[in-house]
Enzyme design. Structure first.
Site, PDB file in Angstrom:
ATOM      1  N   ARG A 163      74.895  29.698 -74.394  1.00  0.00           N
ATOM      2  CA  ARG A 163      75.166  29.327 -75.843  1.00  0.00           C
ATOM      3  C   ARG A 163      75.933  28.413 -75.675  1.00  0.00           C
ATOM      4  O   ARG A 163      76.173  27.572 -76.800  1.00  0.00           O
ATOM      5  CB  ARG A 163      75.198  30.537 -76.496  1.00  0.00           C
ATOM      6  CG  ARG A 163      73.690  31.085 -76.630  1.00  0.00           C
ATOM      7  CD  ARG A 163      73.895  32.534 -77.472  1.00  0.00           C
ATOM      8  NE  ARG A 163      73.725  33.726 -76.678  1.00  0.00           N
ATOM      9  CZ  ARG A 163      74.190  34.895 -76.813  1.00  0.00           C
ATOM     10  NH1 ARG A 163      74.549  34.947 -77.883  1.00  0.00           N
ATOM     11  NH2 ARG A 163      73.937  35.847 -76.118  1.00  0.00           N
ATOM     12  N   GLU A 180      79.456  43.330 -73.339  1.00  0.00           N
ATOM     13  CA  GLU A 180      79.485  44.385 -74.168  1.00  0.00           C
ATOM     14  C   GLU A 180      78.375  45.304 -73.826  1.00  0.00           C
ATOM     15  O   GLU A 180      78.312  46.615 -74.084  1.00  0.00           O
ATOM     16  CB  GLU A 180      79.005  43.820 -75.692  1.00  0.00           C
ATOM     17  CG  GLU A 180      79.195  44.725 -76.920  1.00  0.00           C
ATOM     18  CD  GLU A 180      78.446  43.944 -78.150  1.00  0.00           C
ATOM     19  OE1 GLU A 180      78.586  42.758 -78.133  1.00  0.00           O
ATOM     20  OE2 GLU A 180      78.640  44.605 -79.141  1.00  0.00           O
TER      21      GLU A 180
HETATM   22  O1  LIG Z   1      83.048  38.479 -75.266  1.00  0.00           O
HETATM   23  P1  LIG Z   1      82.090  38.955 -74.001  1.00  0.00           P
HETATM   24  O2  LIG Z   1      81.748  40.470 -74.339  1.00  0.00           O
HETATM   25  O3  LIG Z   1      82.272  38.821 -72.935  1.00  0.00           O
HETATM   26  O4  LIG Z   1      80.637  38.628 -74.861  1.00  0.00           O
HETATM   27  C1  LIG Z   1      80.128  37.305 -75.477  1.00  0.00           C
HETATM   28  C2  LIG Z   1      79.380  36.454 -74.389  1.00  0.00           C
HETATM   29  O5  LIG Z   1      78.137  37.057 -74.348  1.00  0.00           O
HETATM   30  C3  LIG Z   1      77.283  35.942 -74.743  1.00  0.00           C
HETATM   31  O6  LIG Z   1      76.735  35.728 -73.628  1.00  0.00           O
HETATM   32  P2  LIG Z   1      75.802  35.983 -72.326  1.00  0.00           P
HETATM   33  O7  LIG Z   1      76.267  36.594 -71.074  1.00  0.00           O
HETATM   34  O8  LIG Z   1      74.788  37.283 -73.397  1.00  0.00           O
HETATM   35  O9  LIG Z   1      74.611  34.900 -72.135  1.00  0.00           O
HETATM   36  P3  LIG Z   1      73.766  33.898 -72.516  1.00  0.00           P
HETATM   37  O10 LIG Z   1      74.949  32.925 -73.431  1.00  0.00           O
HETATM   38  O11 LIG Z   1      73.152  33.213 -71.617  1.00  0.00           O
HETATM   39  O12 LIG Z   1      72.772  34.357 -73.619  1.00  0.00           O
HETATM   40  C4  LIG Z   1      78.101  35.211 -75.417  1.00  0.00           C
HETATM   41  O13 LIG Z   1      77.307  33.658 -75.485  1.00  0.00           O
HETATM   42  C5  LIG Z   1      79.274  35.096 -74.790  1.00  0.00           C
HETATM   43  O14 LIG Z   1      79.329  33.983 -73.651  1.00  0.00           O
HETATM   44  N1  LIG Z   2      76.600  41.118 -80.439  1.00  0.00           N
HETATM   45  C1  LIG Z   2      76.379  40.122 -79.989  1.00  0.00           C
HETATM   46  N2  LIG Z   2      75.546  39.164 -80.554  1.00  0.00           N
HETATM   47  C2  LIG Z   2      75.311  37.908 -79.921  1.00  0.00           C
HETATM   48  N3  LIG Z   2      75.489  37.797 -78.687  1.00  0.00           N
HETATM   49  C3  LIG Z   2      76.422  38.632 -77.896  1.00  0.00           C
HETATM   50  N4  LIG Z   2      77.012  38.726 -76.840  1.00  0.00           N
HETATM   51  C4  LIG Z   2      77.745  39.837 -76.638  1.00  0.00           C
HETATM   52  N5  LIG Z   2      77.592  40.468 -77.962  1.00  0.00           N
HETATM   53  C5  LIG Z   2      76.832  39.786 -78.681  1.00  0.00           C
END
Ligand SMILES: O=P(O)(O)OC[C@H]1O[C@H](OP(=O)(O)OP(=O)(O)O)[C@H](O)[C@@H]1O
Ligand SMILES: Nc1ncnc2[nH]cnc12
Length: 174
Positions: free
Chosen positions: A59, A96
């Site tokens: 993202r 998370e």
């Molecule tokens: O602060 P944190 O606890 O590390 O979480 C935040 C991260 O989690 C999500 O990505 P995700 O790893 O789900 O990947 P995506 O963007 O490919 O969905 C979001 O886009 C952040 O990069």
């Molecule tokens: N609560 C949340 N919503 C969307 N993206 C996430 N990545 C980690 N935690 C998230």
């Protein structure tokens, strides 16, 4: 005039019980929401001198790329492990929900480069902390870290003490 928070769709218990998923596709599916989100992040970068945007998969690519393009800066992807074909440095971190590992092409950052890290959201801060470590391990300087959303209740910002961190919107809880 709608605000960014009006476009975000909050889904309880996704992808697991207890998580409120903050869905950015509600921003992206609306041309005004998309423009507003990019403009708001770009405003944060006014007066910041830098060479490249580091976008965090996936993202962070969505929000990082238009900004790099608009400001005529380089875009360097920080990807999930196993996707980049050249020599990389990598870092493991906790999410998370679950664990992960990200990496960056070693030769894409040079000592002294100034970088801005962009992602959609900071939750626990594990992802961005790992990205900062990767950038610094290659000698780059992280001059700004920008998010669309911050889940303040998870205290991710505490991992970024000493860095210039800004979010378009902040949720006080998770
Ligand atoms: O602060 P944190 O606890 O590390 O979480 C935040 C991260 O989690 C999500 O990505 P995700 O790893 O789900 O990947 P995506 O963007 O490919 O969905 C979001 O886009 C952040 O990069
Ligand atoms: N609560 C949340 N919503 C969307 N993206 C996430 N990545 C980690 N935690 C998230």
């Amino acid at each position: 005039m709608k605000r960014i928070e009006d476009y975000v769709i909050s889904i309880p218990d996704f992808p697991e019980p207890g998580i409120i998923f903050r869905d950015i596709t509600g921003i992206l599916r609306d041309a005004d929401g998309l423009k507003l989100s990019i403009d708001k992040i770009q405003e944060m970068l006014e007066g910041v001198e830098f060479d490249a945007v580091l976008g965090l998969e996936s993202r962070g690519f969505i929000f990082g790329m238009p900004i790099a393009y608009n400001l005529h800066k380089a875009f360097i992807p920080v990807r999930k492990k196993g996707k980049l074909p050249r020599e990389t440095v990598s870092a493991k971190y906790d999410l998370e929900y679950g664990t992960a590992e990200i990496e960056i092409h070693k030769e894409d950052l040079r000592p002294g480069m100034k970088v801005v890290i962009i992602d959609d959201l900071i939750a626990t801060g594990g992802t961005v902390e790992a990205a900062v470590k990767l950038a610094e391990s290659l000698g780059a300087e992280v001059v700004k870290i920008a998010f669309v959303m911050e889940l303040a209740g998870l205290k991710g910002r505490e991992r970024l003490a000493g860095y210039d961190v800004e979010s378009v919107i902040t949720y006080e809880g998770k």
